[in-house]
Design an enzyme around this catalytic site. Structure first.
Site, mmCIF file in Angstrom:
data_model
loop_
_atom_site.group_PDB
_atom_site.id
_atom_site.type_symbol
_atom_site.label_atom_id
_atom_site.label_comp_id
_atom_site.label_asym_id
_atom_site.label_seq_id
_atom_site.Cartn_x
_atom_site.Cartn_y
_atom_site.Cartn_z
ATOM 1 N N GLN A 1 15.746 -117.478 -46.209
ATOM 2 C CA GLN A 1 17.103 -117.900 -46.551
ATOM 3 C C GLN A 1 17.363 -119.340 -46.097
ATOM 4 O OE1 GLN A 1 19.581 -114.995 -44.592
ATOM 5 N NE2 GLN A 1 19.329 -115.909 -42.572
ATOM 6 N N HIS B 1 14.256 -114.089 -43.455
ATOM 7 C CA HIS B 1 15.224 -112.988 -43.440
ATOM 8 C C HIS B 1 14.483 -111.689 -43.171
ATOM 9 C CE1 HIS B 1 18.811 -110.723 -45.485
ATOM 10 N NE2 HIS B 1 18.411 -110.155 -44.360
ATOM 11 N N PHE C 1 18.982 -108.916 -34.699
ATOM 12 C CA PHE C 1 18.521 -109.182 -36.064
ATOM 13 C C PHE C 1 17.098 -108.645 -36.248
ATOM 14 C CE2 PHE C 1 17.496 -112.912 -39.173
ATOM 15 C CZ PHE C 1 17.545 -112.053 -40.255
ATOM 16 N N GLU D 1 15.628 -105.551 -38.633
ATOM 17 C CA GLU D 1 14.573 -105.735 -39.634
ATOM 18 C C GLU D 1 13.389 -104.807 -39.374
ATOM 19 O OE1 GLU D 1 14.663 -107.611 -42.483
ATOM 20 O OE2 GLU D 1 16.767 -107.752 -41.914
ATOM 21 N N HIS E 1 12.996 -101.887 -42.072
ATOM 22 C CA HIS E 1 11.899 -102.231 -42.986
ATOM 23 C C HIS E 1 10.513 -102.110 -42.344
ATOM 24 C CE1 HIS E 1 14.834 -103.718 -45.895
ATOM 25 N NE2 HIS E 1 15.405 -104.430 -44.919
#
Length: 229
Positions: free
Chosen positions: A37, A64, A114, A118, A122
């Site tokens: 990003q 990101h 953050f 993630e 994911h």
């Protein structure tokens, strides 16, 4: 006889069900989206942003995420709650991640929340291929390999607040990386479309870029702004 047949069918189904659920949570997938990003576009919105506690990030694309995906456009998520984020397992990567994978969310933070999100949403779905340390290292390697800002500035596309054609942005990244990116836009405080995120696809091993089997949904205008940061 019908009762026996029904019983056998039920037994077969019961034997199959555990494997079905095991597969759905095992982190099997087809490829990765590697998403970077532009911080200027993240911050240049009505929502604005907050710099991380380590200070203002470099004026460069930041990671990101590295997202396992299926070829039909769907994706697995939150695959293994028994393998939470462990910052001690990536202690040697923290300084690189602060630089290349900074948080811009408010309130200001170190980045760990953050990275935890993630990994747990994911990263846990890629454990059949790479472990937690390898997951973050792979993303860092891919960022260095792709150098999006270098690809754009080489083509005369600079983060100066001017508008550029979506085609020229896509073509310059493809010329540099060898693969077609997908461009995601957002809107600034005045409603203008701007370059927000770049998706590139990565093979299942995480070792190299590939042509995307499928692109996400969404559309940018023909001309989009590239804001400064």
């Amino acid at each position: 006889m019908k009762l026996l047949h029904a019983s056998l069918c039920l037994i077969s189904l019961l034997l199959i069900l555990p494997s079905i659920f095991a597969d759905s949570s095992s982190g099997d997938f087809d490829f990765f989206y590697f998403v970077q990003q532009w911080p200027g576009s993240y911050c240049d919105t009505q929502k604005s942003c907050c710099f991380p506690t380590s200070g203002k990030p470099d004026a460069d694309f930041g990671i990101h995420g590295l997202w396992p995906n299926y070829k039909d456009g769907t994706y697995p998520s939150n695959c293994d709650s028994s393998k939470p984020f462990d910052s001690s397992s990536i202690s040697d990567l923290i300084s690189s991640m602060e630089k290349s994978w900074p948080t811009l969310a408010c309130p200001s933070g170190s980045g760990e929340a953050f990275w935890e999100h993630e990994w747990e949403k994911h990263g846990t779905c890629s454990q059949s291929v790479i472990d937690q340390h390898e997951y973050f290292q792979t993303a860092l390697n891919l960022k260095e390999k792709t150098d999006l800002l270098g690809a754009l500035t080489k083509a005369g596309i600079n983060p100066d607040g001017k508008s550029y054609s979506i085609e020229s942005i896509r073509d310059s990244i493809k010329e540099s990386t060898g693969f077609t990116p997908w461009i995601q836009c957002n809107r600034d405080g005045s409603g203008n479309s701007q370059l927000y995120q770049v998706y590139l696809c990565v093979d299942r091993s995480g070792s190299g870029l590939i042509e995307c089997p499928v692109f996400p949904h969404g559309k940018c205008g023909d001309e989009i702004e590239f804001p400064s940061f």
